[in-house]
Design a protein around this motif. Structure first.
Motif, PDB file in Angstrom:
ATOM      1  N   GLY A 169       0.871  -1.080   0.017  1.00  0.00           N
ATOM      2  CA  GLY A 169       0.008  -0.029   0.039  1.00  0.00           C
ATOM      3  C   GLY A 169       0.787   1.275  -0.070  1.00  0.00           C
ATOM      4  N   TRP A 170       2.118   1.225  -0.078  1.00  0.00           N
ATOM      5  CA  TRP A 170       3.009   2.445   0.125  1.00  0.00           C
ATOM      6  C   TRP A 170       2.842   3.480  -0.815  1.00  0.00           C
ATOM      7  N   PRO A 171       2.589   3.138  -2.252  1.00  0.00           N
ATOM      8  CA  PRO A 171       2.456   4.371  -3.009  1.00  0.00           C
ATOM      9  C   PRO A 171       1.037   5.127  -2.783  1.00  0.00           C
ATOM     10  N   ARG A 172       0.136   4.657  -2.480  1.00  0.00           N
ATOM     11  CA  ARG A 172      -1.149   5.101  -2.055  1.00  0.00           C
ATOM     12  C   ARG A 172      -1.174   6.168  -0.755  1.00  0.00           C
ATOM     13  N   VAL A 173      -0.310   5.264   0.105  1.00  0.00           N
ATOM     14  CA  VAL A 173       0.003   6.091   1.569  1.00  0.00           C
ATOM     15  C   VAL A 173       0.961   7.427   1.284  1.00  0.00           C
ATOM     16  N   ARG A 174       1.852   7.298   0.314  1.00  0.00           N
ATOM     17  CA  ARG A 174       2.804   8.350   0.136  1.00  0.00           C
ATOM     18  C   ARG A 174       2.017   9.429  -0.479  1.00  0.00           C
ATOM     19  N   GLU A 175       1.061   9.182  -1.050  1.00  0.00           N
ATOM     20  CA  GLU A 175       0.323  10.194  -2.094  1.00  0.00           C
ATOM     21  C   GLU A 175      -0.544  10.875  -0.997  1.00  0.00           C
ATOM     22  N   THR A 176      -1.262  10.252  -0.087  1.00  0.00           N
ATOM     23  CA  THR A 176      -2.189  10.705   0.552  1.00  0.00           C
ATOM     24  C   THR A 176      -1.703  11.390   1.976  1.00  0.00           C
ATOM     25  N   PHE A 177      -0.552  10.924   2.660  1.00  0.00           N
ATOM     26  CA  PHE A 177       0.143  11.356   3.773  1.00  0.00           C
ATOM     27  C   PHE A 177       1.332  12.172   3.516  1.00  0.00           C
ATOM     28  N   LEU A 178       2.062  12.034   2.395  1.00  0.00           N
ATOM     29  CA  LEU A 178       3.355  12.595   2.115  1.00  0.00           C
ATOM     30  C   LEU A 178       3.518  13.371   0.953  1.00  0.00           C
ATOM     31  N   ASP A 179       2.490  14.015   0.651  1.00  0.00           N
ATOM     32  CA  ASP A 179       2.591  15.019  -0.857  1.00  0.00           C
ATOM     33  C   ASP A 179       3.263  16.322  -0.324  1.00  0.00           C
ATOM     34  N   PRO A 180       4.460  16.275  -0.927  1.00  0.00           N
ATOM     35  CA  PRO A 180       4.990  17.671  -0.857  1.00  0.00           C
ATOM     36  C   PRO A 180       4.465  18.902  -1.151  1.00  0.00           C
ATOM     37  N   HIS A 181       3.775  18.774  -2.146  1.00  0.00           N
ATOM     38  CA  HIS A 181       3.142  19.967  -2.865  1.00  0.00           C
ATOM     39  C   HIS A 181       1.905  20.501  -1.926  1.00  0.00           C
ATOM     40  N   LYS A 182       1.001  19.555  -1.414  1.00  0.00           N
ATOM     41  CA  LYS A 182      -0.065  19.821  -0.296  1.00  0.00           C
ATOM     42  C   LYS A 182       0.672  20.160   0.885  1.00  0.00           C
ATOM     43  N   ALA A 183       1.601  19.749   1.162  1.00  0.00           N
ATOM     44  CA  ALA A 183       2.330  20.231   2.526  1.00  0.00           C
ATOM     45  C   ALA A 183       2.654  21.779   2.267  1.00  0.00           C
ATOM     46  N   VAL A 184       3.388  22.121   1.333  1.00  0.00           N
ATOM     47  CA  VAL A 184       3.827  23.535   1.164  1.00  0.00           C
ATOM     48  C   VAL A 184       2.521  24.420   1.094  1.00  0.00           C
ATOM     49  N   GLU A 185       1.422  23.888   0.559  1.00  0.00           N
ATOM     50  CA  GLU A 185       0.143  24.541   0.298  1.00  0.00           C
ATOM     51  C   GLU A 185      -0.425  24.608   1.651  1.00  0.00           C
ATOM     52  N   ALA A 186      -0.543  23.736   2.772  1.00  0.00           N
ATOM     53  CA  ALA A 186      -1.311  23.907   3.771  1.00  0.00           C
ATOM     54  C   ALA A 186      -0.405  24.410   5.067  1.00  0.00           C
ATOM     55  N   PHE A 187       1.030  24.558   4.761  1.00  0.00           N
ATOM     56  CA  PHE A 187       1.796  25.066   5.715  1.00  0.00           C
ATOM     57  C   PHE A 187       1.616  26.447   6.455  1.00  0.00           C
ATOM     58  N   PRO A 188       1.311  27.580   5.643  1.00  0.00           N
ATOM     59  CA  PRO A 188       1.082  28.736   6.305  1.00  0.00           C
ATOM     60  C   PRO A 188      -0.261  28.600   7.188  1.00  0.00           C
ATOM     61  N   ALA A 189      -1.471  28.035   6.918  1.00  0.00           N
ATOM     62  CA  ALA A 189      -2.460  27.781   7.679  1.00  0.00           C
ATOM     63  C   ALA A 189      -2.350  27.310   9.031  1.00  0.00           C
ATOM     64  N   VAL A 190      -1.450  26.193   8.814  1.00  0.00           N
ATOM     65  CA  VAL A 190      -1.139  25.140   9.919  1.00  0.00           C
ATOM     66  C   VAL A 190      -0.276  25.849  10.877  1.00  0.00           C
ATOM     67  N   LEU A 191       0.528  26.792  10.339  1.00  0.00           N
ATOM     68  CA  LEU A 191       1.566  27.519  11.186  1.00  0.00           C
ATOM     69  C   LEU A 191       0.855  28.683  11.745  1.00  0.00           C
ATOM     70  N   GLU A 192      -0.140  29.080  11.412  1.00  0.00           N
ATOM     71  CA  GLU A 192      -1.103  30.215  12.021  1.00  0.00           C
ATOM     72  C   GLU A 192      -1.788  29.550  13.011  1.00  0.00           C
ATOM     73  N   GLY A 193      -2.019  28.516  12.821  1.00  0.00           N
ATOM     74  CA  GLY A 193      -2.836  27.764  14.177  1.00  0.00           C
ATOM     75  C   GLY A 193      -2.147  27.572  15.079  1.00  0.00           C
ATOM     76  N   LEU A 194      -0.804  27.210  14.858  1.00  0.00           N
ATOM     77  CA  LEU A 194       0.183  26.653  15.660  1.00  0.00           C
ATOM     78  C   LEU A 194       0.451  27.801  16.612  1.00  0.00           C
ATOM     79  N   TRP A 195       0.577  29.144  16.181  1.00  0.00           N
ATOM     80  CA  TRP A 195       0.844  30.212  16.754  1.00  0.00           C
ATOM     81  C   TRP A 195      -0.427  30.574  17.849  1.00  0.00           C
ATOM     82  N   LEU A 196      -1.455  30.035  17.808  1.00  0.00           N
ATOM     83  CA  LEU A 196      -2.502  30.165  18.838  1.00  0.00           C
ATOM     84  C   LEU A 196      -2.315  29.232  19.746  1.00  0.00           C
TER      85      LEU A 196
END
Lengths: 251, 257
Positions: B23-50
């Motif tokens: 199942g590795w390719p599927r897991v990598r896609e949904t959990f470790l997508d670098p593009h998605k990570a960059v996209e989500a980073f600012p919102a998550v970081l803002e949440g973390l500041w709270l």
């Protein structure tokens, strides 16, 4: 003793003091009088109540019955301000009980600043003079744990003395020390006696008792079983119990 | 050398096992997508500041309330019985109640009372719940510290004429607090993560922000980003705790034994 008895109020007087811990009655109506400048040494077997007596005088224990007066003031009265009474006495403990989180200097200035409301600068000055007095001026900024047992006990004595107590209570102050460190503490106590400090101390050092005591009190059965000048109590005891105790100590 | 080699070998085996799983390719896609990570980073970081702000403010309040409770619980004498009773009851209650339950009750119940003069924001009441719950634990840590100070220290202080309060302030508490600093830091690390629980009240913290990002396309990478950020916060605090403990002289007593 007769020298001191000339009509003046004794510094400390215990009358019929009783104290029990559970079913164990440690003090059973004990009487004791200590005059100005007098050094009273308490001797007796372990559990004879020597330490309990000192703790009662310092109000660290509440007596069950009897009266303790300090310079004529009844300190066993429940309405008395115990902190104010304690501030008039100095206590030195067997295990030194220095405050490990404070420097030597801060150990000594704590009570002057907080209890006696001496300005910090003056308290420091007095503390330094006191450290000079006990021969440890270079240890002012050290922590108690960095000192030898004898040095710690000298600091503890300085901590008690800096408040200019009317009475010093010393509880087995050399018992926790290595034999070669006992001397420095005993020398200090001998000097204190020469300066006229009123002291009540208990000790296992019969040689020291002989040197400094004006009166030796042998405690047995919760009372002062025999008392008198050291030459009499230690060398020629009248009571059988005293004789047996001394024989065991000397053996 | 031996430890490094064995660590590398073990890691290699684990990674190989995961990567070669079906199942590795599927897991990598949904959990470790670098593009998605960059996209989500600012919102998550803002949440973390709270999360960080909540942790800092609550941490200070918890220390104050916890210490007060511990002092109340250790007061001597029959006159102080009501104080001891209150502190004991408080600790029993709030250590027993699940934090989540306190959050719900305060977060949804308290604003509904419409008390004038008190804010009705979820953030305020969520933080209150954290303070109430954590104070009970921290009070017990402080109490353990207070009771670990030898009675001879009190005797020495009282014999000098210090009052009960002065003895606590200048002799007992300084020693007690020093001894429990490592345990308190442990609770602080724990609080830092539990601060995320106020998300159940609708506050947007790091985890809630990650959840929102995830809901867009069912890619779970934002959770991994949030997790990595939390770990990045915790590790320096853990090292700082170790450092404080070492400075206190907790070298692991006994040397090599």
């Amino acid at each position: 003793m007769s020298l001191h008895a000339a009509g003046r109020e004794p510094v400390l007087r215990l009358e019929g003091v009783r104290k029990s811990f559970g079913d164990t009655e440690v003090l059973r109506g004990l009487d004791l009088t200590v005059h100005e400048g007098q050094v009273v040494v308490l001797i007796g077997a372990s559990g004879s109540g020597k330490s309990t007596l000192l703790r009662c005088v310092n109000l660290l224990e509440v007596v069950d019955d009897g009266r303790i007066t300090l310079e004529g003031d009844d300190v066993t009265d429940p309405r008395v301000d115990a902190d104010a009474v304690r501030a008039r006495m100095g206590v030195v403990f067997q295990a030194y009980n220095l405050f490990p989180h404070l420097s030597v200097l801060d150990n000594i200035t704590l009570a002057p600043v907080r209890v006696h409301k001496v300005p910090k600068a003056e308290a420091t000055e007095r503390a330094m003079a006191m450290l000079e007095r006990v021969g440890l001026p270079e240890k002012a900024s050290a922590r108690p744990d960095d000192l030898s047992g004898g040095q710690q006990q000298r600091v503890a004595i300085a901590r008690a003395l800096v408040n200019q107590p009317r009475l010093m209570l010393l509880d087995e102050v050399t018992s926790a020390l290595d034999p070669e460190l006992v001397g420095e503490v005993l020398d200090l106590l001998r000097e204190l006696k020469d300066e006229g400090m009123t002291m009540v101390l208990n000790t296992h050092e019969m040689g020291f008792a002989r040197q400094v005591a004006d009166t030796v009190c042998f405690l047995h059965g919760g009372v002062v079983h025999e008392q008198g000048p050291p030459a009499q109590v230690l060398d020629d005891p009248r009571q059988e119990r005293t004789r047996r105790f001394l024989a065991r100590v000397h053996a | 050398m031996v430890s490094a080699a064995s660590t590398v070998l073990l890691l290699g085996v684990v990674v190989a096992l995961v990567v070669t799983s079906p199942g590795w390719p599927r897991v990598r896609e949904t959990f470790l997508d670098p593009h998605k990570a960059v996209e989500a980073f600012p919102a998550v970081l803002e949440g973390l500041w709270l999360n960080i702000r909540v942790m800092l403010v609550c941490g200070v309040l918890i220390a104050v309330v916890g210490l007060t409770l511990a002092v109340m619980r250790t007061v001597r004498g029959p006159v102080a019985f009501p104080l001891r009773l209150f502190a004991t009851a408080y600790v029993d209650l709030f250590r027993g109640l699940p934090l989540l339950l306190v959050l719900f009750v305060l977060g949804f119940g308290a604003p509904a009372l419409r008390l004038s003069g008190l804010p009705s924001s979820a953030l305020f009441w969520g933080s209150c719940a954290l303070v109430l719950s954590y104070s009970a634990y921290v009070a017990e840590v402080f109490r353990a510290g207070i009771e670990s100070v030898h009675p001879s220290q009190r005797a020495a202080a009282r014999s000098l004429g210090l009052s009960y309060g002065q003895t606590m302030r200048h002799v007992v508490l300084p020693q007690a607090v020093r001894r429990v600093v490592p345990a308190l830091m442990n609770d602080l690390v724990s609080l830092q993560k539990d601060s995320g629980l106020i998300a159940v009240l609708g506050v947007i913290d790091a985890i809630r922000a990650a959840q929102i990002e995830t809901a867009l396309d069912f890619n779970f990478t934002p959770y991994v980003v949030a997790g990595a950020l939390f770990v990045c916060l915790t590790i320096p605090m853990a090292r700082f705790t170790d450092h404080v403990a070492r400075k206190q002289g907790f070298h692991g007593a006994g040397g090599h034994l």
